[in-house]
Design a protein around this motif. Structure first.
Motif, PDB file in Angstrom:
ATOM      1  N   TYR A   1       0.853  -1.193   0.000  1.00  0.00           N
ATOM      2  CA  TYR A   1       0.000   0.000   0.000  1.00  0.00           C
ATOM      3  C   TYR A   1       0.889   1.243   0.000  1.00  0.00           C
ATOM      4  CZ  TYR A   1       1.174   0.380   4.959  1.00  0.00           C
ATOM      5  OH  TYR A   1       1.859   0.507   6.149  1.00  0.00           O
ATOM      6  N   SER A   2       0.327   2.361  -0.435  1.00  0.00           N
ATOM      7  CA  SER A   2       1.072   3.621  -0.423  1.00  0.00           C
ATOM      8  C   SER A   2       0.093   4.787  -0.494  1.00  0.00           C
ATOM      9  CB  SER A   2       2.064   3.681  -1.589  1.00  0.00           C
ATOM     10  OG  SER A   2       1.396   3.553  -2.832  1.00  0.00           O
ATOM     11  N   THR A   3       0.625   5.995  -0.348  1.00  0.00           N
ATOM     12  CA  THR A   3      -0.177   7.226  -0.340  1.00  0.00           C
ATOM     13  C   THR A   3       0.241   8.120  -1.500  1.00  0.00           C
ATOM     14  OG1 THR A   3      -0.472   7.181   2.062  1.00  0.00           O
ATOM     15  CG2 THR A   3      -0.686   9.323   0.991  1.00  0.00           C
ATOM     16  N   SER A   4      -0.747   8.779  -2.123  1.00  0.00           N
ATOM     17  CA  SER A   4      -0.448   9.737  -3.192  1.00  0.00           C
ATOM     18  C   SER A   4      -1.453  10.879  -3.132  1.00  0.00           C
ATOM     19  CB  SER A   4      -0.501   9.053  -4.561  1.00  0.00           C
ATOM     20  OG  SER A   4      -1.811   8.570  -4.815  1.00  0.00           O
ATOM     21  N   PHE A   5      -1.220  11.906  -3.972  1.00  0.00           N
ATOM     22  CA  PHE A   5      -2.070  13.105  -3.961  1.00  0.00           C
ATOM     23  C   PHE A   5      -2.467  13.462  -5.390  1.00  0.00           C
ATOM     24  CE2 PHE A   5       0.552  13.108  -0.204  1.00  0.00           C
ATOM     25  CZ  PHE A   5      -0.355  13.429   0.807  1.00  0.00           C
ATOM     26  N   GLN A   6      -3.731  13.800  -5.572  1.00  0.00           N
ATOM     27  CA  GLN A   6      -4.278  14.045  -6.906  1.00  0.00           C
ATOM     28  C   GLN A   6      -4.733  15.487  -7.089  1.00  0.00           C
ATOM     29  OE1 GLN A   6      -7.712  11.277  -5.705  1.00  0.00           O
ATOM     30  NE2 GLN A   6      -8.733  12.634  -7.163  1.00  0.00           N
ATOM     31  N   SER A   7      -5.091  15.834  -8.337  1.00  0.00           N
ATOM     32  CA  SER A   7      -5.787  17.093  -8.667  1.00  0.00           C
ATOM     33  C   SER A   7      -4.967  18.353  -8.455  1.00  0.00           C
ATOM     34  CB  SER A   7      -7.084  17.217  -7.858  1.00  0.00           C
ATOM     35  OG  SER A   7      -7.864  16.064  -7.931  1.00  0.00           O
ATOM     36  N   ARG A   8      -3.704  18.359  -8.864  1.00  0.00           N
ATOM     37  CA  ARG A   8      -2.895  19.570  -8.724  1.00  0.00           C
ATOM     38  C   ARG A   8      -3.278  20.599  -9.793  1.00  0.00           C
ATOM     39  NH1 ARG A   8      -0.292  15.380 -10.843  1.00  0.00           N
ATOM     40  NH2 ARG A   8       1.001  15.617 -12.721  1.00  0.00           N
ATOM     41  N   LEU A   9      -2.964  21.866  -9.504  1.00  0.00           N
ATOM     42  CA  LEU A   9      -3.307  22.975 -10.401  1.00  0.00           C
ATOM     43  C   LEU A   9      -2.149  23.961 -10.426  1.00  0.00           C
ATOM     44  CD1 LEU A   9      -5.534  24.603 -12.037  1.00  0.00           C
ATOM     45  CD2 LEU A   9      -6.128  25.660  -9.854  1.00  0.00           C
ATOM     46  N   GLY A  10      -1.736  24.388 -11.597  1.00  0.00           N
ATOM     47  CA  GLY A  10      -0.671  25.379 -11.696  1.00  0.00           C
ATOM     48  C   GLY A  10       0.709  24.757 -11.642  1.00  0.00           C
ATOM     49  N   PHE A  11       1.714  25.596 -11.397  1.00  0.00           N
ATOM     50  CA  PHE A  11       3.105  25.152 -11.490  1.00  0.00           C
ATOM     51  C   PHE A  11       3.853  25.151 -10.165  1.00  0.00           C
ATOM     52  CE2 PHE A  11       1.850  26.998 -15.587  1.00  0.00           C
ATOM     53  CZ  PHE A  11       2.058  25.898 -16.412  1.00  0.00           C
ATOM     54  N   ASP A  12       3.211  25.600  -9.090  1.00  0.00           N
ATOM     55  CA  ASP A  12       3.870  25.584  -7.784  1.00  0.00           C
ATOM     56  C   ASP A  12       3.971  24.151  -7.277  1.00  0.00           C
ATOM     57  OD1 ASP A  12       4.109  28.296  -7.781  1.00  0.00           O
ATOM     58  OD2 ASP A  12       2.288  28.674  -6.628  1.00  0.00           O
ATOM     59  N   PRO A  13       4.917  23.873  -6.371  1.00  0.00           N
ATOM     60  CA  PRO A  13       5.039  22.513  -5.822  1.00  0.00           C
ATOM     61  C   PRO A  13       3.787  22.118  -5.021  1.00  0.00           C
ATOM     62  CG  PRO A  13       6.983  23.842  -5.313  1.00  0.00           C
ATOM     63  CD  PRO A  13       5.949  24.784  -5.845  1.00  0.00           C
ATOM     64  N   TRP A  14       3.228  20.960  -5.336  1.00  0.00           N
ATOM     65  CA  TRP A  14       2.098  20.401  -4.593  1.00  0.00           C
ATOM     66  C   TRP A  14       2.581  19.144  -3.884  1.00  0.00           C
ATOM     67  CZ3 TRP A  14      -3.645  21.066  -5.544  1.00  0.00           C
ATOM     68  CH2 TRP A  14      -3.931  22.362  -6.001  1.00  0.00           C
ATOM     69  N   LEU A  15       1.769  18.676  -2.948  1.00  0.00           N
ATOM     70  CA  LEU A  15       2.139  17.465  -2.219  1.00  0.00           C
ATOM     71  C   LEU A  15       2.389  16.309  -3.179  1.00  0.00           C
ATOM     72  CD1 LEU A  15      -0.283  17.548   0.865  1.00  0.00           C
ATOM     73  CD2 LEU A  15       2.107  18.293   0.737  1.00  0.00           C
ATOM     74  N   GLN A  16       3.420  15.540  -2.902  1.00  0.00           N
ATOM     75  CA  GLN A  16       3.786  14.412  -3.743  1.00  0.00           C
ATOM     76  C   GLN A  16       3.859  13.143  -2.886  1.00  0.00           C
ATOM     77  OE1 GLN A  16       6.998  15.018  -6.584  1.00  0.00           O
ATOM     78  NE2 GLN A  16       6.828  17.233  -6.370  1.00  0.00           N
TER      79      GLN A  16
END
Length: 339
Positions: free
Chosen positions: A245-260
């Motif tokens: 199992y693992s964790t991820s993050f969806q639905s980013r917008l724009g060019f700034d760093p989002w959670l990975q």
């Protein structure tokens, strides 16, 4: 008299571009969603996004729209009705964005004689762009329109044992006979700066490999920690083996760093690496919506199959699951009996 206001995200009134544009305009102009100075936010949203995105978003909404209307709205209404059957106090429903406004929801309760409200944001984890924007707006509305109303807000419930049990039971039920090689816990993404902005210690949140697992007061308002904790607690409850199992993050917008890591890239990588059977659960949402029904169940599955994957199981949100309805009703009835 006591009453409850359930609040979810919201939805366009219809999947046509005009209604989607209106909804996106309200949503993206929220200073806690796109947290940049107003002139820059207006230039970005009104000058760029609203000129290009509504048509594509409308097409996505059309793919998932139900005969009864927006899935998120319909499911939220079912949840509301389910809870109402387990309690004697009025349960109202509102959305942070769209035509089912929070002001209307509060007025509905006041018209029924309610003078004490339990505000219930339908988000397990705290985030600026979800829980906080609801509580801030409610505070403004209370001061301007409902000065005699007493309002108490339900805090994030991501780590409550009974919530983890209900979520784990749902996952186990929907994976019956599926035997996935890997379960991906996908949460809605937020910009990394949101995490740092809500760090009450001003120094703990470094978004590295250690801060979210090191005890801190910052965790009360740390979305990343709370997401990782849901994954950890569910994995522990279901006795999932390390590496499955693992964790991820969806639905980013724009060019700034989002959670990975990003969900789409994680699905792609897993397919490339030879995973044939995977499942995905979205515990940042309690109601299925565009992000789960289209972005995950359609786009995510397409990516997986293109990369050589075979079986892709999307686990539904808790929606109006009987155990979830009964749990929220139990919490509400406990609040009612406090005084």
């Amino acid at each position: 008299m006591k009453g409850v206001l359930l609040v979810n995200l919201g939805s366009p009134d219809s999947p046509n571009p005009k209604d989607v544009k209106k909804y996106l305009g309200e949503f993206l102009m929220d200073e806690r969603v796109i947290d940049i100075p107003y002139p820059a936010r207006a230039a970005l949203v009104k000058g760029i996004i609203l000129k290009t995105r509504p048509k594509a978003s409308a097409a996505a909404y059309k793919k998932i729209w139900w005969e009864e209307g927006s899935p998120l709205i319909v499911i939220s209404e079912r949840l509301q009705k389910g809870i109402q059957q387990h309690t004697d106090i009025p349960i109202a429903l509102a959305m942070r964005y769209g035509s089912m406004t929070i002001k209307k929801g509060l007025q509905e309760l006041v018209d029924k004689g309610v003078d004490e409200v339990l505000l219930f944001p339908l988000y397990p984890q705290f985030a600026m762009a979800t829980t906080e924007t609801i509580t801030v707006l409610v505070d403004e509305l209370q001061k301007e329109f409902f000065p005699n109303l007493k309002i108490e807000s339900v805090p994030a419930f991501y780590n409550k044992p009974d919530y983890i049990e209900v979520l784990s039971n749902s996952i186990q039920f929907h994976l019956k006979d599926k035997n996935p090689e890997h379960i991906l816990f996908s949460y809605h993404g937020v910009p990394e700066r949101h995490i740092r902005k809500r760090d009450v210690t001003k120094s703990h949140c470094k978004i590295d490999g250690s801060c979210c697992v090191t005890p801190s007061k910052a965790h009360e308002f740390c979305y990343r920690h709370q997401c990782l904790e849901v994954t950890r607690l569910v994995a522990e409850k279901l006795q999932l083996k390390e590496g499955t199992y693992s964790t991820s993050f969806q639905s980013r917008l724009g060019f700034d760093p989002w959670l990975q890591p990003y969900t789409d890239r994680t699905i792609e990588r897993m397919g490339k690496q030879g995973t044939k059977n995977m499942a995905i659960v979205t515990p940042a949402f309690v109601s299925d919506c565009l992000e789960t029904l289209e972005e995950i169940a359609m786009e995510g599955e397409e990516i997986f199959h293109e990369m050589g994957g075979e079986e892709f199981t999307t686990i539904p949100c808790l929606n109006d699951d009987k155990e979830f309805v009964e749990l929220l009703a139990k919490w509400i009835n406990t609040w009612v009996s406090k005084n």
